[in-house]
Scaffold this motif. Structure first.
Motif, PDB file in Angstrom:
ATOM      1  N   PRO A  85     -21.552  39.948 -24.806  1.00  0.00           N
ATOM      2  CA  PRO A  85     -20.531  40.366 -25.764  1.00  0.00           C
ATOM      3  C   PRO A  85     -19.354  41.115 -25.152  1.00  0.00           C
ATOM      4  CG  PRO A  85     -22.704  40.739 -26.689  1.00  0.00           C
ATOM      5  CD  PRO A  85     -22.913  40.312 -25.268  1.00  0.00           C
ATOM      6  N   TYR A  86     -19.550  41.724 -23.960  1.00  0.00           N
ATOM      7  CA  TYR A  86     -18.430  42.457 -23.353  1.00  0.00           C
ATOM      8  C   TYR A  86     -17.703  41.632 -22.292  1.00  0.00           C
ATOM      9  CZ  TYR A  86     -21.932  43.705 -19.714  1.00  0.00           C
ATOM     10  OH  TYR A  86     -22.888  43.683 -18.745  1.00  0.00           O
ATOM     11  N   ASP A  87     -17.952  40.342 -22.234  1.00  0.00           N
ATOM     12  CA  ASP A  87     -17.365  39.464 -21.219  1.00  0.00           C
ATOM     13  C   ASP A  87     -15.829  39.481 -21.275  1.00  0.00           C
ATOM     14  OD1 ASP A  87     -16.590  37.387 -19.551  1.00  0.00           O
ATOM     15  OD2 ASP A  87     -18.175  36.027 -20.185  1.00  0.00           O
ATOM     16  N   LYS A  88     -15.259  38.910 -22.320  1.00  0.00           N
ATOM     17  CA  LYS A  88     -13.797  38.866 -22.472  1.00  0.00           C
ATOM     18  C   LYS A  88     -13.223  40.263 -22.648  1.00  0.00           C
ATOM     19  CE  LYS A  88     -13.665  34.275 -24.634  1.00  0.00           C
ATOM     20  NZ  LYS A  88     -13.321  33.535 -25.874  1.00  0.00           N
ATOM     21  N   ARG A  89     -13.953  41.107 -23.347  1.00  0.00           N
ATOM     22  CA  ARG A  89     -13.478  42.478 -23.590  1.00  0.00           C
ATOM     23  C   ARG A  89     -13.223  43.208 -22.292  1.00  0.00           C
ATOM     24  NH1 ARG A  89     -17.705  46.881 -25.385  1.00  0.00           N
ATOM     25  NH2 ARG A  89     -17.941  46.821 -23.117  1.00  0.00           N
ATOM     26  N   ASN A  90     -14.137  43.075 -21.340  1.00  0.00           N
ATOM     27  CA  ASN A  90     -13.976  43.763 -20.071  1.00  0.00           C
ATOM     28  C   ASN A  90     -12.791  43.232 -19.281  1.00  0.00           C
ATOM     29  OD1 ASN A  90     -16.148  45.321 -20.699  1.00  0.00           O
ATOM     30  ND2 ASN A  90     -17.343  44.812 -18.882  1.00  0.00           N
ATOM     31  N   TYR A  91     -12.593  41.921 -19.336  1.00  0.00           N
ATOM     32  CA  TYR A  91     -11.427  41.352 -18.659  1.00  0.00           C
ATOM     33  C   TYR A  91     -10.142  41.911 -19.261  1.00  0.00           C
ATOM     34  CZ  TYR A  91      -7.841  38.080 -17.169  1.00  0.00           C
ATOM     35  OH  TYR A  91      -6.694  37.539 -16.651  1.00  0.00           O
ATOM     36  N   ASN A  92     -10.057  41.864 -20.570  1.00  0.00           N
ATOM     37  CA  ASN A  92      -8.832  42.321 -21.251  1.00  0.00           C
ATOM     38  C   ASN A  92      -8.566  43.801 -20.977  1.00  0.00           C
ATOM     39  OD1 ASN A  92      -8.217  39.810 -22.403  1.00  0.00           O
ATOM     40  ND2 ASN A  92      -9.568  40.190 -24.150  1.00  0.00           N
ATOM     41  N   TYR A  93      -9.635  44.582 -20.851  1.00  0.00           N
ATOM     42  CA  TYR A  93      -9.449  46.009 -20.595  1.00  0.00           C
ATOM     43  C   TYR A  93      -9.019  46.265 -19.150  1.00  0.00           C
ATOM     44  CZ  TYR A  93     -10.351  50.898 -19.702  1.00  0.00           C
ATOM     45  OH  TYR A  93     -10.201  52.199 -19.316  1.00  0.00           O
ATOM     46  N   THR A  94      -9.745  45.690 -18.194  1.00  0.00           N
ATOM     47  CA  THR A  94      -9.473  46.010 -16.788  1.00  0.00           C
ATOM     48  C   THR A  94      -8.121  45.457 -16.332  1.00  0.00           C
ATOM     49  OG1 THR A  94     -10.761  44.062 -16.108  1.00  0.00           O
ATOM     50  CG2 THR A  94     -11.903  46.187 -16.154  1.00  0.00           C
ATOM     51  N   VAL A  95      -7.874  44.193 -16.636  1.00  0.00           N
ATOM     52  CA  VAL A  95      -6.599  43.598 -16.240  1.00  0.00           C
ATOM     53  C   VAL A  95      -5.471  44.162 -17.110  1.00  0.00           C
ATOM     54  CG1 VAL A  95      -5.334  41.419 -16.006  1.00  0.00           C
ATOM     55  CG2 VAL A  95      -7.747  41.527 -15.386  1.00  0.00           C
ATOM     56  N   GLY A  96      -5.813  44.527 -18.330  1.00  0.00           N
ATOM     57  CA  GLY A  96      -4.821  45.095 -19.246  1.00  0.00           C
ATOM     58  C   GLY A  96      -4.283  46.439 -18.799  1.00  0.00           C
ATOM     59  N   ARG A  97      -4.940  47.102 -17.872  1.00  0.00           N
ATOM     60  CA  ARG A  97      -4.439  48.393 -17.372  1.00  0.00           C
ATOM     61  C   ARG A  97      -3.291  48.224 -16.371  1.00  0.00           C
ATOM     62  NH1 ARG A  97      -7.298  52.983 -18.624  1.00  0.00           N
ATOM     63  NH2 ARG A  97      -6.156  54.069 -16.961  1.00  0.00           N
ATOM     64  N   MET A  98      -3.088  47.003 -15.898  1.00  0.00           N
ATOM     65  CA  MET A  98      -2.017  46.779 -14.933  1.00  0.00           C
ATOM     66  C   MET A  98      -0.657  46.938 -15.597  1.00  0.00           C
ATOM     67  SD  MET A  98      -3.415  43.443 -12.874  1.00  0.00           S
ATOM     68  CE  MET A  98      -4.947  43.459 -11.951  1.00  0.00           C
ATOM     69  N   ASN A  99       0.299  47.449 -14.835  1.00  0.00           N
ATOM     70  CA  ASN A  99       1.667  47.487 -15.341  1.00  0.00           C
ATOM     71  C   ASN A  99       2.324  46.129 -15.104  1.00  0.00           C
ATOM     72  OD1 ASN A  99       2.582  47.425 -12.611  1.00  0.00           O
ATOM     73  ND2 ASN A  99       2.586  49.680 -12.506  1.00  0.00           N
ATOM     74  N   ALA A 100       3.559  45.979 -15.543  1.00  0.00           N
ATOM     75  CA  ALA A 100       4.222  44.672 -15.501  1.00  0.00           C
ATOM     76  C   ALA A 100       4.327  44.130 -14.078  1.00  0.00           C
ATOM     77  CB  ALA A 100       5.608  44.777 -16.130  1.00  0.00           C
ATOM     78  N   GLU A 101       4.646  44.994 -13.125  1.00  0.00           N
ATOM     79  CA  GLU A 101       4.796  44.562 -11.736  1.00  0.00           C
ATOM     80  C   GLU A 101       3.460  44.108 -11.155  1.00  0.00           C
ATOM     81  OE1 GLU A 101       6.323  46.453  -7.461  1.00  0.00           O
ATOM     82  OE2 GLU A 101       6.582  47.568  -9.336  1.00  0.00           O
ATOM     83  N   GLN A 102       2.392  44.883 -11.405  1.00  0.00           N
ATOM     84  CA  GLN A 102       1.060  44.520 -10.908  1.00  0.00           C
ATOM     85  C   GLN A 102       0.580  43.234 -11.575  1.00  0.00           C
ATOM     86  OE1 GLN A 102      -0.733  48.117 -12.235  1.00  0.00           O
ATOM     87  NE2 GLN A 102      -0.363  49.255 -10.328  1.00  0.00           N
TER      88      GLN A 102
END
Length: 543
Positions: A269-286
């Motif tokens: 259940p946390y598969d997509k959620r974890n991706y969206n959270y971890t990658v979602g912390r990147m700023n626009a340049e990253q």
């Protein structure tokens, strides 16, 4: 006249003796201690141990200039309990931090508290994993809980919680170097804990390593397709298989929208959620650099996935795992190099103990697994490299059963401090000096976190250089015995083999003695099971 000459000669001899035998300052000065620990860094992923997967030239420097332990191990292979054992010098059942759910008992006395009380300047930077106010530190900046790879939050002693911009490994290194340069009190010896989040799941390399590691191909372990024949339920029922239990988005970095297009279901259940959270912390340049590198990988995967066999999927997931896991380690090695260079350039090298280790081992596809928890070698063994000039002979190797339990006693003895009587480890200093004849010949292990994520059953056991005896309990009652010399991959349980009857009997006797020595018992097992079951019923256990 004769008396005068004799008196003059006596005074001269005393003077000569004084100057000839006066100890050098560095020989009597208490040593500094730099304790470097990564999270889930497998010994297989350090080239001083094994060159097949990667190169770690800076970490290797510690072994070349000091000692490498080939049988270093943990008492309980899981993050927070391992750290509690290190800090307290006591097994999990005594310090109370048996798993990631039970709280750490803050009445425990830790070795940094003792060092601080005895004149050491103390600092901790990076990942602690439990508690937001570590005792015994003049300064700390720590990641909350697991921490984040990109733009992490950090809890500071002086400023409270704040958000940083950048990549976590580089930030921890920069904070550490800043303290060494600008906040260290030169008149005091220091203890510095330099603690990395990497390479903990979900593995995200630094931007500079994206393209390099996405191009790499790594040799497969011989046991990648293990079917667990000849072993008990614990191995067969564990949920840490690369193909079936690793997350497609969070771990393998398949974009969630691409999973939908291909009809790939979430592994958890946390598969997509974890991706969206971890990658979602990147700023626009990253994120731009990420999308370019991992977008290409996703395109190639989408083209081949419809025709891939199950074997090919397993092989693909192994390569994806290694690319990110080893890519995360690359920046750790770079950071270690910067710290070692600072010590050398600032004349701190000679009187500083440098330790590199991990909070436990980790599976890199062996037996088809990722994660840790088991008493089996990839999880149980941990890297340990130590440098201490003028004490440790450069290029030494040692196979004694040293444990994370031993750090507290070792550091206290090095500082000239008598350890508390309730600490359970053994000082490594005799080994550093080449005197290992009376060191322990067997290590005790106990894992508790079950039923929970990865479903590795509760077990305890004894490990010598030659053999390993394990008891799995709670919902099973199974014993396993492994010949570590003749079965290095631990594929065959010989517990019921008549040829090992004598060995089995001896190990049972030794295990019982170790349980008494370390004050563990069935009574404690039952107590912790009851408390754990209460957490299960209350829905506080993560599955």
């Amino acid at each position: 006249m004769k008396k005068i000459i004799l008196s003059f000669l006596a005074i001269s001899l005393v003077a000569v003796g004084f100057f000839a035998f006066k100890p050098k300052h560095h020989a009597t000065k208490r040593p500094n201690i730099v304790f470097i620990m990564s999270d889930d860094h497998a010994y297989q992923a350090i080239s001083a141990y094994d060159t097949r997967l990667t190169q770690t030239p800076n970490i290797d420097r510690i072994a070349k200039e000091g000692i490498l332990f080939t049988n270093a191990c943990v008492t309980n292979s899981i993050c927070a309990p391992s750290r509690a054992v290190i800090l307290t010098g006591k097994h999990s059942h005594l310090n109370g931090k048996i798993d990631n759910y039970f709280p750490f008992d803050t009445t425990n006395i830790t070795f940094p508290q003792i060092l601080q009380k005895n004149g050491y300047q103390t600092a901790m930077f990076g990942k602690l994993h439990f508690g937001n106010n570590p005792k015994g530190f003049d300064e700390f900046q720590i990641l909350p809980d697991q921490g984040d790879y990109y733009n992490p939050d950090i809890i500071t002693k002086k400023e409270g919680k704040k958000k940083l911009t950048g990549y976590v490994t580089d930030l921890i290194t920069d904070i550490t170097l800043n303290w060494l340069k600008n906040e260290r009190e030169e008149e005091k010896p220091f203890f510095l804990a330099y603690l990395h989040k990497a390479p903990h799941r979900e593995w995200l390399p630094a931007e500079r390593h994206f393209k390099e590691y996405l191009k790499k191909t790594f040799p497969e372990p011989s046991t990648l397709f293990d079917n667990y024949e000849g072993r008990g339920r614990a191995s067969k029922e564990a949920e840490m298989n690369l193909l079936t239990h690793m997350n497609w988005a969070g771990d393998s970095k398949i974009f969630p929208e691409n999973m939908d297009k291909l009809g790939i279901k979430e592994s958890h259940p946390y598969d997509k959620r974890n991706y969206n959270y971890t990658v979602g912390r990147m700023n626009a340049e990253q994120r731009k650099v990420w999308d370019e590198a991992y977008g290409k990988m996703n395109e190639e995967f989408m083209a081949k996935f419809p025709t891939m066999t199950e074997k090919e999927k397993m092989q693909w997931r192994y390569q994806r795992y290694m690319q990110d896991y080893l890519g995360s380690i690359a920046s750790v090695d770079e950071g270690v190099g910067k710290v070692l260079d600072f010590l050398k350039k600032n004349n701190l090298e000679e009187n500083t103990i440098v330790v590199y280790t991990s909070d436990q081992g980790f599976y890199l596809g062996e037996h088809g697994w990722f994660d840790k928890r088991f008493i089996f070698d990839e999880s149980f063994k941990t890297p340990l490299l130590v440098r201490w000039p003028n004490v440790i002979k450069a290029g030494t190797k040692n196979s004694k059963m040293v444990q994370n339990l031993d750090f507290a006693q070792t550091f206290l003895e090095a500082a000239g401090i008598k350890p508390p009587s309730d600490m359970q480890g053994e000082s490594l200093i005799p080994i550093f000096k080449g005197q290992d004849n009376h060191f322990r010949d067997a290590a005790y292990y106990h894992y508790y976190e079950y039923p929970s994520v990865h479903m590795v059953k509760r077990h305890y056991g004894i490990v010598t250089e030659k053999y390993k005896l394990v008891h799995f309990y709670y919902d099973v009652d199974e014993w396993e015995l492994y010949d570590r010399m003749n079965d290095k991959n631990e594929m065959k349980n010989v517990y019921n083999d008549p040829k090992y009857a004598k060995v089995k009997a001896e190990l049972h006797q030794k295990l019982a003695a170790l349980r008494i020595k370390y004050k563990d018992s069935e009574k404690l097992d039952k107590m912790y099971i009851e408390k754990y079951d209460e957490l299960l019923k209350a829905g506080k256990i993560f599955r």
